[in-house]
Design a protein around this motif. Structure first.
Motif, PDB file in Angstrom:
ATOM      1  N   GLY A   1      -8.839 -15.482  -1.874  1.00  0.00           N
ATOM      2  CA  GLY A   1      -8.660 -14.701  -0.663  1.00  0.00           C
ATOM      3  C   GLY A   1      -7.440 -13.800  -0.634  1.00  0.00           C
ATOM      4  O   GLY A   1      -7.183 -13.144   0.365  1.00  0.00           O
ATOM      5  N   ASP A   2      -6.688 -13.745  -1.710  1.00  0.00           N
ATOM      6  CA  ASP A   2      -5.480 -12.922  -1.737  1.00  0.00           C
ATOM      7  C   ASP A   2      -5.295 -12.342  -3.128  1.00  0.00           C
ATOM      8  O   ASP A   2      -5.217 -13.113  -4.088  1.00  0.00           O
ATOM      9  CB  ASP A   2      -4.271 -13.778  -1.356  1.00  0.00           C
ATOM     10  N   PRO A   3      -5.265 -11.045  -3.322  1.00  0.00           N
ATOM     11  CA  PRO A   3      -5.288  -9.975  -2.317  1.00  0.00           C
ATOM     12  C   PRO A   3      -6.705  -9.561  -1.945  1.00  0.00           C
ATOM     13  O   PRO A   3      -7.681 -10.068  -2.488  1.00  0.00           O
ATOM     14  CB  PRO A   3      -4.567  -8.836  -3.034  1.00  0.00           C
ATOM     15  N   ILE A   4      -6.783  -8.576  -1.032  1.00  0.00           N
ATOM     16  CA  ILE A   4      -8.057  -8.003  -0.621  1.00  0.00           C
ATOM     17  C   ILE A   4      -8.017  -6.506  -0.918  1.00  0.00           C
ATOM     18  O   ILE A   4      -6.939  -5.920  -1.002  1.00  0.00           O
ATOM     19  CB  ILE A   4      -8.350  -8.241   0.872  1.00  0.00           C
ATOM     20  N   GLU A   5      -9.196  -5.921  -1.079  1.00  0.00           N
ATOM     21  CA  GLU A   5      -9.273  -4.471  -1.291  1.00  0.00           C
ATOM     22  C   GLU A   5     -10.147  -3.878  -0.200  1.00  0.00           C
ATOM     23  O   GLU A   5     -11.247  -4.361   0.050  1.00  0.00           O
ATOM     24  CB  GLU A   5      -9.859  -4.144  -2.659  1.00  0.00           C
ATOM     25  N   ILE A   6      -9.623  -2.840   0.465  1.00  0.00           N
ATOM     26  CA  ILE A   6     -10.366  -2.157   1.508  1.00  0.00           C
ATOM     27  C   ILE A   6     -10.477  -0.675   1.161  1.00  0.00           C
ATOM     28  O   ILE A   6      -9.709  -0.169   0.350  1.00  0.00           O
ATOM     29  CB  ILE A   6      -9.690  -2.313   2.887  1.00  0.00           C
ATOM     30  N   THR A   7     -11.457  -0.028   1.782  1.00  0.00           N
ATOM     31  CA  THR A   7     -11.542   1.421   1.713  1.00  0.00           C
ATOM     32  C   THR A   7     -11.134   1.935   3.080  1.00  0.00           C
ATOM     33  O   THR A   7     -11.706   1.530   4.095  1.00  0.00           O
ATOM     34  CB  THR A   7     -12.969   1.900   1.394  1.00  0.00           C
ATOM     35  N   VAL A   8     -10.106   2.771   3.110  1.00  0.00           N
ATOM     36  CA  VAL A   8      -9.620   3.356   4.359  1.00  0.00           C
ATOM     37  C   VAL A   8      -9.249   4.806   4.081  1.00  0.00           C
ATOM     38  O   VAL A   8      -8.638   5.102   3.054  1.00  0.00           O
ATOM     39  CB  VAL A   8      -8.428   2.545   4.932  1.00  0.00           C
ATOM     40  N   ARG A   9      -9.673   5.700   4.951  1.00  0.00           N
ATOM     41  CA  ARG A   9      -9.379   7.138   4.820  1.00  0.00           C
ATOM     42  C   ARG A   9      -9.794   7.708   3.453  1.00  0.00           C
ATOM     43  O   ARG A   9      -9.106   8.550   2.879  1.00  0.00           O
ATOM     44  CB  ARG A   9      -7.915   7.409   5.082  1.00  0.00           C
ATOM     45  N   GLY A  10     -10.894   7.179   2.887  1.00  0.00           N
ATOM     46  CA  GLY A  10     -11.430   7.725   1.647  1.00  0.00           C
ATOM     47  C   GLY A  10     -10.799   7.227   0.357  1.00  0.00           C
ATOM     48  O   GLY A  10     -11.085   7.758  -0.704  1.00  0.00           O
ATOM     49  N   TYR A  11      -9.938   6.227   0.425  1.00  0.00           N
ATOM     50  CA  TYR A  11      -9.373   5.676  -0.814  1.00  0.00           C
ATOM     51  C   TYR A  11      -9.324   4.153  -0.757  1.00  0.00           C
ATOM     52  O   TYR A  11      -9.409   3.550   0.310  1.00  0.00           O
ATOM     53  CB  TYR A  11      -7.987   6.268  -1.113  1.00  0.00           C
ATOM     54  N   GLU A  12      -9.204   3.538  -1.933  1.00  0.00           N
ATOM     55  CA  GLU A  12      -9.147   2.083  -2.020  1.00  0.00           C
ATOM     56  C   GLU A  12      -7.694   1.634  -1.882  1.00  0.00           C
ATOM     57  O   GLU A  12      -6.799   2.203  -2.504  1.00  0.00           O
ATOM     58  CB  GLU A  12      -9.711   1.580  -3.346  1.00  0.00           C
ATOM     59  N   LEU A  13      -7.474   0.608  -1.081  1.00  0.00           N
ATOM     60  CA  LEU A  13      -6.143   0.086  -0.824  1.00  0.00           C
ATOM     61  C   LEU A  13      -6.176  -1.426  -0.975  1.00  0.00           C
ATOM     62  O   LEU A  13      -7.078  -2.086  -0.466  1.00  0.00           O
ATOM     63  CB  LEU A  13      -5.710   0.464   0.599  1.00  0.00           C
ATOM     64  N   THR A  14      -5.217  -1.961  -1.700  1.00  0.00           N
ATOM     65  CA  THR A  14      -5.112  -3.407  -1.883  1.00  0.00           C
ATOM     66  C   THR A  14      -3.991  -3.935  -1.000  1.00  0.00           C
ATOM     67  O   THR A  14      -2.885  -3.397  -1.012  1.00  0.00           O
ATOM     68  CB  THR A  14      -4.826  -3.742  -3.360  1.00  0.00           C
ATOM     69  N   LEU A  15      -4.304  -4.980  -0.229  1.00  0.00           N
ATOM     70  CA  LEU A  15      -3.329  -5.593   0.677  1.00  0.00           C
ATOM     71  C   LEU A  15      -3.237  -7.086   0.438  1.00  0.00           C
ATOM     72  O   LEU A  15      -4.220  -7.724   0.053  1.00  0.00           O
ATOM     73  CB  LEU A  15      -3.754  -5.393   2.136  1.00  0.00           C
ATOM     74  N   ARG A  16      -2.089  -7.636   0.682  1.00  0.00           N
ATOM     75  CA  ARG A  16      -1.919  -9.089   0.687  1.00  0.00           C
ATOM     76  C   ARG A  16      -2.540  -9.647   1.962  1.00  0.00           C
ATOM     77  O   ARG A  16      -2.627  -8.955   2.972  1.00  0.00           O
ATOM     78  CB  ARG A  16      -0.428  -9.447   0.663  1.00  0.00           C
ATOM     79  N   LYS A  17      -2.939 -10.896   1.912  1.00  0.00           N
ATOM     80  CA  LYS A  17      -3.523 -11.535   3.087  1.00  0.00           C
ATOM     81  C   LYS A  17      -2.516 -11.565   4.239  1.00  0.00           C
ATOM     82  O   LYS A  17      -2.888 -11.390   5.392  1.00  0.00           O
ATOM     83  CB  LYS A  17      -3.978 -12.948   2.730  1.00  0.00           C
TER      84      LYS A  17
END
Length: 76
Positions: free
Chosen positions: A49-65
């Motif tokens: 569950g850590d990290p996660i990858e999201i798509t926001v504003r047209g690009y992929e972003l990896t965030l910590r939980k």
């Protein structure tokens, strides 16, 4: 329905309702484009569950939980 980004499952989408963090963490998320009103989709989640990858504003972003805990999202 509003849900924390850290609780999302792969494939879920929504619009950012608020960013609840303060100080440096809030500024960091805003600088990366995680702002209220932005559409996002959960792309990938690591096995633990850590990290996660999201798509926001047209690009992929990896965030910590821990960072995702501060993002509240309204589900589509």
């Amino acid at each position: 329905m509003i849900k924390k980004l850290s609780e999302f499952v792969v494939g879920e989408s929504g619009k950012i309702a608020s960013v609840t963090g303060e100080g440096r963490i809030r500024r960091r998320l805003f600088d990366m484009g995680v702002t209220p009103g932005a559409e996002l989709t959960m792309r990938k989640k690591a096995p633990l569950g850590d990290p996660i990858e999201i798509t926001v504003r047209g690009y992929e972003l990896t965030l910590r939980k821990t960072e995702a805990e501060f993002v509240e999202v309204e589900l589509k």
